[in-house]
Design an enzyme around this catalytic site. Structure first.
Site, short mmCIF file in Angstrom:
data_model
loop_
_atom_site.label_atom_id
_atom_site.label_comp_id
_atom_site.label_asym_id
_atom_site.label_seq_id
_atom_site.Cartn_x
_atom_site.Cartn_y
_atom_site.Cartn_z
N THR A 31 7.59 -9.79 -36.51
CA THR A 31 8.50 -9.02 -37.38
C THR A 31 9.80 -8.76 -36.84
OG1 THR A 31 6.49 -8.14 -38.31
CG2 THR A 31 8.82 -7.26 -38.89
N HIS A 64 -11.29 -20.85 -12.24
CA HIS A 64 -11.88 -21.91 -13.31
C HIS A 64 -10.81 -22.77 -13.65
CE1 HIS A 64 -14.37 -22.61 -16.79
NE2 HIS A 64 -13.16 -23.20 -17.13
N GLU A 65 -9.50 -22.32 -13.94
CA GLU A 65 -8.33 -23.04 -14.63
C GLU A 65 -7.97 -24.16 -13.47
OE1 GLU A 65 -8.07 -23.33 -17.52
OE2 GLU A 65 -9.30 -21.83 -18.18
P1 ADP Z 1 4.05 -8.28 -35.15
O1 ADP Z 1 4.90 -8.41 -36.43
O2 ADP Z 1 3.97 -9.50 -34.39
O3 ADP Z 1 2.77 -7.77 -35.48
P2 ADP Z 1 5.98 -6.29 -34.49
O4 ADP Z 1 7.15 -7.30 -34.55
O5 ADP Z 1 5.92 -5.58 -35.69
O6 ADP Z 1 4.89 -7.44 -34.13
O7 ADP Z 1 6.03 -5.33 -33.04
C1 ADP Z 1 5.82 -4.08 -33.06
C2 ADP Z 1 6.67 -3.47 -32.13
O8 ADP Z 1 6.26 -3.77 -30.84
C3 ADP Z 1 8.03 -3.89 -32.26
O9 ADP Z 1 8.92 -3.07 -33.23
C4 ADP Z 1 8.62 -3.79 -30.99
O10 ADP Z 1 8.89 -2.37 -30.38
C5 ADP Z 1 7.28 -3.99 -30.10
N1 ADP Z 1 7.70 -5.45 -29.48
C6 ADP Z 1 6.82 -6.14 -29.74
N2 ADP Z 1 7.05 -7.49 -29.15
C7 ADP Z 1 8.05 -7.33 -28.38
C8 ADP Z 1 9.19 -8.02 -27.55
N3 ADP Z 1 8.73 -9.39 -27.23
N4 ADP Z 1 10.00 -7.40 -27.18
C9 ADP Z 1 10.46 -6.07 -27.44
N5 ADP Z 1 9.53 -5.38 -28.15
C10 ADP Z 1 8.59 -5.85 -28.57
ZN ZN Z 2 -12.67 -24.72 -18.79
MG MG Z 3 4.67 -7.63 -38.12
#
Ligand code: ADP
Ligand code: ZN
Ligand code: MG
Length: 610
Positions: free
Chosen positions: A217, A433-434
């Protein structure tokens, strides 16, 4: 979830109808019966006789209905209510006084009719709607509050675009590959003319795929923020309405608005809610609403002009359940994996989130990163926040390393996600393993070069994997190449046995693949000496997995099994030998992998050849 949605579609109309019917029935039969319970009509002469006999105790004149209602005891002394029609009788008063009966008259007003109206109509309606509200709120609680059944009148409410998400790629730490893939879309949104003048058609949609909390997201919002375009966001579950057709109407509405606002981003979160595979065998009716919504989405995606600058992003953590129609060219034909972060990624995410809080000077995010192997971005963000809360609780004004370490435990233990965080010993086993696979592959001349090795758990549930990529596309594989592949597959368990003296369940997938491969070599590719070019198996379903069924005698079947076992055993022996000869490198590489979590083919080769 599905079940709930089905229920939520119908009730309101049915509900009103049923309530009306019940009220009518009550009015027709139950209320009158209640009111006139035991009121027995008697003739006027009978009434007089009862008065004279001293049975009547109380009389009430009802002018409205021109009748007398009276209480009387019958011969057995049982009191009852009686009524009799009013008869012109001037001596009635004296007669009642003589018999010592108390008498009165009802005040003739409209009140009684008003009252009965209230009782028989307004009260039930009020009761029903109250009951209804309670039921509805209960229902929407079950559905996570996502759908409010009382909002059916508003469900066509406009989906408002966020003009500026204010999120940029800087806010997303790690996930470099995903960001690279999305940069092209940003460029397209910024300069649509550049692409249009050449006639290039960019993908209409991209699908962000990865486990929960990895920033899907966030990435979608960052694309809109980077390109400075409006961001329409809707969750798949918001499309599932209670009336059939509402979801489809919403999709139409969404795309119409997006067209007006182009260039812009349309983001459909949790697309698996509406994009699940449509199965034909679901009986009559099926889930029409969801299907209609999905069909509408497909139609809209096909219909709109890809050059206008509307880009559709969608996110899911269950890509395997998506309807294949969604993944066809011209729809979500780009798939962007958003995987769990490796050590470097975790440290970067921790640092992004630590920017917003006051930390002590000696904070070491590397230590936190190492302690959180397998954690998602959302979990890491939570860890930082928990640490800040802990600092406040303890009355400090900066977050210390200890706060962070403590909250690692609360957050990680709190989630208890399957495979989420491996113990140090498990990670060590996975590393060996890897590297076992990779070393065996590298030592054989007929195997494809190693491209990447990782011990970051995958969405698929694999705890680690070794990726090999052929330099050129292969359509034909030689016997030597297949044997090398078989040997490589046994390399993982061979390494576990050599280093730890025992083996784990981690090789189950390797074993399955090795068995299939060995079997196919014997029964289909004519690669065994004793059978030669005889087809022993027929492929029954070429496109769906390539299942094969035996096409030989039982005696042969037994022989085939024996040869499969031999073939795999020989491969394992070769792998054992390779690893014994390279044990020092095995240790060195496994330690390096354990430290880095993900290493490239070049890193691997440079250590191997050092
Ligand atoms: P998803 O949609 O993949 O379930 P979200 O985008 O809703 O995950 O992530 C939830 C929260 O986790 C974000 O609002 C952020 O605060 C944190 N977060 C997740 N991934 C990252 C990232 N790569 N860098 C910084 N914050 C992250
Ligand atoms: Zn293997
Ligand atoms: Mg999400």
């Amino acid at each position: 979830m599905l079940d709930n949605n089905k229920r939520s579609r119908k009730p309101l109309i049915y509900y009103v109808l049923i309530a009306g019917a019940i009220i009518m029935l009550l009015n027709a039969f139950v209320f009158p019966a209640l009111l006139q319970r035991q009121v027995q009509p008697v003739g006027y002469s009978d009434f007089l006789r009862m008065v004279d006999a001293g049975q009547v105790t109380e009389v009430q004149l009802d002018e409205n209905d021109r009748q007398l209602i009276f209480l009387a005891r019958d011969g057995g002394g049982i009191e009852g209510i009686y009524k009799t029609a009013l008869f012109p009788d001037s001596s009635l008063r004296e007669r009642l006084e003589a018999a010592g009966v108390s008498f009165s008259a009802q005040i003739p007003t409209q009140n009684s009719t008003l009252l009965s109206f209230i009782i028989s109509w307004i009260l039930p309606v009020a009761l029903f709607s109250l009951l209804g509200k309670v039921l509805m709120s209960q229902m929407s609680k079950h559905m996570g509050g996502g759908i409010n059944a009382m909002s059916f009148g508003k469900s066509n409410a406009k989906i408002v675009a966020q003009q500026e998400t204010g999120v940029t790629f800087q806010d997303v730490a790690g996930e470099e590959e995903a960001k690279d893939a999305l940069k092209e879309i940003v460029d397209f949104l910024e300069h649509p003319d550049k692409y249009a003048s050449i006639g290039a058609r960019l993908p209409k949609g991209a699908l962000l795929v990865g486990p929960p909390g990895t920033g899907k997201t966030l990435l979608a919002r960052a694309v809109a923020g980077e390109a400075k375009v409006p961001f329409f966001s809707i969750s798949g579950s918001e499309f599932v309405e209670m009336f059939v057709g509402m979801g489809a109407a919403k999709v139409r509405d969404l795309f119409q608005q997006a067209n007006e606002k182009a260039p812009c981003i349309v983001f459909i979160d949790e697309i698996d809610t509406i994009g699940k595979k449509r199965d034909n065998g679901s009986g009559i009716g099926g889930n029409d609403e969801r299907e209609q919504t999905l069909n509408q989405l497909l139609t809209e995606m096909d219909g709109f002009d890809g050059r206008k600058g509307v880009v559709i992003l969608a996110a899911t953590n269950r890509p395997e359940s998506l309807d294949p129609a969604l993944l066809r060219p011209g729809r979500f034909d780009r798939r962007i994996p958003v995987e769990l972060p490796d050590l470097q990624g975790r440290v970067a995410i921790l640092k992004v989130h630590a920017k917003g809080i006051k930390t002590a000077q000696d904070i070491d995010m590397n230590e936190i990163g190492r302690a959180t192997s397998g954690a998602s971005g959302a979990e890491l963000a939570n860890i930082v926040n928990e640490a800040a809360l802990r600092a406040v609780r303890e009355g400090r004004d900066v977050v210390t390393q200890e706060d962070l370490m403590e909250s690692v435990e609360t957050v990680i233990a709190g989630y208890q996600r399957k495979n989420a965080v491996l113990s140090e010993r498990e990670r060590s086993i996975v590393s060996y393993h890897e590297i076992g696979h990779a070393l065996v592959a590298a030592a054989q001349s007929h195997s494809a070069p190693v491209a990447k090795i990782t011990i970051v758990p995958r969405t698929s549930g694999a705890l680690g994997y070794t990726m090999q990529i052929d330099e050129e596309d292969h359509n034909l594989m030689s016997r030597e190449e297949l044997l090398a592949k078989l040997t490589t597959l046994t390399g993982g368990q061979a390494a576990e046995q050599l280093i730890f003296g025992s083996i784990t369940t981690g090789a189950s997938n390797d074993i399955e693949k090795a068995t299939k491969l060995a079997r196919a070599m014997i029964t289909r590719y004519g690669m065994s000496e004793s059978f030669g070019m005889v087809a022993l198996e027929a492929v029954t379903n070429q496109y769906l997995g390539g299942d094969a069924s035996l096409a030989c005698s039982a005696a042969y079947a037994e022989k085939i099994d024996d040869q499969v076992v031999d073939l795999v055993r020989e491969a394992r022996a070769r792998a054992d030998k390779i690893l014994r000869e390279n044990e020092a490198k095995l240790h060195e590489l496994a330690k390096y992998l354990l430290e880095k979590e993900t290493i490239t083919g070049e890193e691997f080769m440079s250590i191997l050849n050092a």
